[in-house]
Write a protein that holds these residues in place. Structure first.
Motif, PDB file in Angstrom:
ATOM      1  N   ASN A 295       0.880  12.337   7.775  1.00  0.00           N
ATOM      2  CA  ASN A 295       0.452  12.073   8.794  1.00  0.00           C
ATOM      3  C   ASN A 295      -1.220  11.017   8.707  1.00  0.00           C
ATOM      4  O   ASN A 295      -2.152  11.201   9.449  1.00  0.00           O
ATOM      5  N   LEU A 296      -0.902  10.583   7.983  1.00  0.00           N
ATOM      6  CA  LEU A 296      -2.232   9.329   7.178  1.00  0.00           C
ATOM      7  C   LEU A 296      -2.498   8.384   7.245  1.00  0.00           C
ATOM      8  O   LEU A 296      -1.226   7.915   7.214  1.00  0.00           O
ATOM      9  N   ASP A 297      -3.456   7.264   8.279  1.00  0.00           N
ATOM     10  CA  ASP A 297      -2.392   5.981   8.369  1.00  0.00           C
ATOM     11  C   ASP A 297      -3.400   5.223   7.417  1.00  0.00           C
ATOM     12  O   ASP A 297      -4.077   6.073   6.348  1.00  0.00           O
ATOM     13  N   MET A 298      -2.604   3.813   7.212  1.00  0.00           N
ATOM     14  CA  MET A 298      -2.552   3.609   5.837  1.00  0.00           C
ATOM     15  C   MET A 298      -2.593   2.148   6.777  1.00  0.00           C
ATOM     16  O   MET A 298      -2.254   1.589   7.299  1.00  0.00           O
ATOM     17  N   PHE A 299      -3.634   1.069   5.732  1.00  0.00           N
ATOM     18  CA  PHE A 299      -3.748  -0.634   5.931  1.00  0.00           C
ATOM     19  C   PHE A 299      -3.318  -1.445   4.763  1.00  0.00           C
ATOM     20  O   PHE A 299      -4.051  -0.589   3.925  1.00  0.00           O
ATOM     21  N   LEU A 300      -3.440  -2.624   4.598  1.00  0.00           N
ATOM     22  CA  LEU A 300      -4.039  -3.904   3.794  1.00  0.00           C
ATOM     23  C   LEU A 300      -4.005  -4.959   4.553  1.00  0.00           C
ATOM     24  O   LEU A 300      -3.581  -5.243   5.141  1.00  0.00           O
TER      25      LEU A 300
ATOM     26  N   ILE B 127      -6.181   4.554   2.724  1.00  0.00           N
ATOM     27  CA  ILE B 127      -4.937   5.551   3.361  1.00  0.00           C
ATOM     28  C   ILE B 127      -6.414   6.241   3.857  1.00  0.00           C
ATOM     29  O   ILE B 127      -7.658   6.870   3.106  1.00  0.00           O
ATOM     30  N   ALA B 128      -6.037   6.986   5.061  1.00  0.00           N
ATOM     31  CA  ALA B 128      -7.401   7.787   5.238  1.00  0.00           C
ATOM     32  C   ALA B 128      -7.026   9.061   5.318  1.00  0.00           C
ATOM     33  O   ALA B 128      -6.171   9.642   4.570  1.00  0.00           O
ATOM     34  N   GLY B 129      -8.432   9.341   3.964  1.00  0.00           N
ATOM     35  CA  GLY B 129      -9.174  10.813   3.508  1.00  0.00           C
ATOM     36  C   GLY B 129      -8.879  10.106   2.236  1.00  0.00           C
ATOM     37  O   GLY B 129      -9.622  10.692   1.258  1.00  0.00           O
ATOM     38  N   LEU B 130      -8.364   9.605   1.291  1.00  0.00           N
ATOM     39  CA  LEU B 130      -7.737   8.548   0.319  1.00  0.00           C
ATOM     40  C   LEU B 130      -8.851   8.186  -0.312  1.00  0.00           C
ATOM     41  O   LEU B 130      -8.373   7.575  -1.852  1.00  0.00           O
TER      42      LEU B 130
ATOM     43  N   VAL C  41       1.399  -1.288   0.048  1.00  0.00           N
ATOM     44  CA  VAL C  41       0.334  -0.095  -0.136  1.00  0.00           C
ATOM     45  C   VAL C  41       0.161   1.159   0.292  1.00  0.00           C
ATOM     46  O   VAL C  41       1.711   1.125   1.015  1.00  0.00           O
ATOM     47  N   GLU C  42       0.961   2.437  -1.082  1.00  0.00           N
ATOM     48  CA  GLU C  42       1.281   3.419  -1.176  1.00  0.00           C
ATOM     49  C   GLU C  42       0.618   4.589  -1.360  1.00  0.00           C
ATOM     50  O   GLU C  42      -0.370   4.951  -1.880  1.00  0.00           O
ATOM     51  N   LEU C  43       1.379   5.640  -1.142  1.00  0.00           N
ATOM     52  CA  LEU C  43       1.036   7.204  -1.251  1.00  0.00           C
ATOM     53  C   LEU C  43       1.102   7.493  -2.058  1.00  0.00           C
ATOM     54  O   LEU C  43       2.583   7.451  -2.642  1.00  0.00           O
ATOM     55  N   ALA C  44       0.528   7.981  -3.374  1.00  0.00           N
ATOM     56  CA  ALA C  44       0.841   8.218  -4.583  1.00  0.00           C
ATOM     57  C   ALA C  44       0.750   9.530  -4.836  1.00  0.00           C
ATOM     58  O   ALA C  44      -0.504  10.415  -4.670  1.00  0.00           O
ATOM     59  N   ILE C  45       1.165  10.398  -5.775  1.00  0.00           N
ATOM     60  CA  ILE C  45       1.339  11.775  -5.973  1.00  0.00           C
ATOM     61  C   ILE C  45       0.771  12.005  -7.415  1.00  0.00           C
ATOM     62  O   ILE C  45       1.849  11.713  -8.460  1.00  0.00           O
ATOM     63  N   VAL C  46       0.161  12.920  -7.925  1.00  0.00           N
ATOM     64  CA  VAL C  46       0.202  13.178  -9.289  1.00  0.00           C
ATOM     65  C   VAL C  46      -0.138  14.823  -9.041  1.00  0.00           C
ATOM     66  O   VAL C  46       0.240  15.866  -8.111  1.00  0.00           O
ATOM     67  N   ILE C  47       1.147  14.663 -10.347  1.00  0.00           N
ATOM     68  CA  ILE C  47       1.667  16.104 -10.651  1.00  0.00           C
ATOM     69  C   ILE C  47       0.523  16.977 -11.640  1.00  0.00           C
ATOM     70  O   ILE C  47       0.135  16.164 -11.944  1.00  0.00           O
ATOM     71  N   GLY C  48       0.525  18.187 -10.837  1.00  0.00           N
ATOM     72  CA  GLY C  48      -0.551  19.416 -11.703  1.00  0.00           C
ATOM     73  C   GLY C  48       0.382  20.177 -12.505  1.00  0.00           C
ATOM     74  O   GLY C  48      -0.672  20.473 -13.300  1.00  0.00           O
ATOM     75  N   LYS C  49       1.410  20.438 -12.770  1.00  0.00           N
ATOM     76  CA  LYS C  49       2.364  21.759 -13.307  1.00  0.00           C
ATOM     77  C   LYS C  49       3.844  20.948 -13.301  1.00  0.00           C
ATOM     78  O   LYS C  49       4.434  20.518 -12.539  1.00  0.00           O
TER      79      LYS C  49
END
Length: 282
Positions: free
Chosen positions: A196-201, A267-270, A125-133
């Protein structure tokens, strides 16, 4: 905002999740969520629209990956202190970078194919970033202004390909369906603290990964700035930022995915994802 893409694979439409959890069709506002529309200011344009004026979408349909036609799908290895420890790896002094293939990207609940000859397909499980510019040589202080939003990514990995076949990690990272991304592209204003986001799988209902982005070795702002020193990040590019402990290769004994296994992660909020894994049929 929580943005998404809904519909059949290859024919997705852009959508917005309103405060009541209803998907609203954004087709009258933007054609899709792509590098081109992000570059043209899609996020800013959508932000000006009252969701209540948009058509509601019937629930229960397929959700696609949060962005289409991504140019670069970049990943960061061993970026959680506790994950480095479980793999008996030294703490990196600089981010470890590798590529996933853009065509490995699928919807958050689409089925995943275990590759031909695979013996060690694993979960992350991972947090991903999407680039905007476009980002090139950006400072860490300015880095977050280049981010369109965040999403859940499942960095599916074949460990035998990755670690036993020589060369770079991408051998075990870029198989078709190895990059579920979504369900939502969540804009930064909705995230109080991305570090500070909780994650689980869970695998077959058993909790395997529990973590928090606060244990990242290199945070989001550092990663965007760091990567931009070596290559140009374009709108729609995705950076997936590493995983907390609890992966299959770190278990005693190591445990890997097999035909019919079900993986749920979030992921919390996502938001959350769920995939069923299937053996390659040829």
């Amino acid at each position: 905002m929580k943005l998404l893409r809904f519909g059949a694979a290859g024919a997705e439409k852009p959508g917005l999740l309103d405060k009541d959890g209803t998907i609203r069709d954004l087709s009258s506002v933007v054609s899709d969520i792509t590098p081109e529309t992000l570059k043209a200011g899609a996020i800013e344009k959508i932000a000006k629209v009252d969701p209540a004026t948009l058509p509601a979408v019937a629930p229960g349909g397929r959700i696609g990956p949060v962005v289409s036609r991504t140019g670069n799908f970049i990943a960061v290895g061993l970026n959680y202190v506790d994950h480095a420890h479980e793999t008996n790896s030294p703490i990196p002094s600089e981010p470890i970078l590798f590529n996933k293939t853009p065509n490995s990207m699928i919807g958050p609940n689409d089925p995943v194919t275990i590759p031909k000859a695979s013996t060690k397909t694993d979960w992350e499980v991972e947090l991903a970033i999407v680039i905007g510019k476009t980002a090139l040589y950006v400072s860490e202080a300015d880095a977050l202004s280049y981010v369109a939003g965040f999403a859940v990514c499942h960095d599916v990995s074949e460990r035998a390909f990755q670690t036993e076949r020589g060369g770079q990690w991408m051998k075990g990272k870029g198989s078709p369906t190895f990059g579920p991304l979504g369900p939502w592209l969540v804009t930064p204003d909705e995230i109080a603290d991305v570090q500070n986001l909780d994650m689980f799988l869970d695998v077959n209902g058993k909790r395997c990964q529990t973590g928090n982005t606060k244990t990242m070795i290199f945070g989001v702002a550092h990663l965007v700035s760091y990567i931009s020193q070596f290559l140009q990040l374009d709108p729609g590019d995705v950076i997936t930022t590493g995983t907390p402990p609890g992966v299959g290769m770190g278990m005693k004994p190591p445990t890997y995915l097999k035909d019919g296994d079900v993986v749920r992660l979030g992921i919390a909020g996502l938001g959350e994802q769920q995939q069923t894994f299937h053996a390659y049929k040829g």
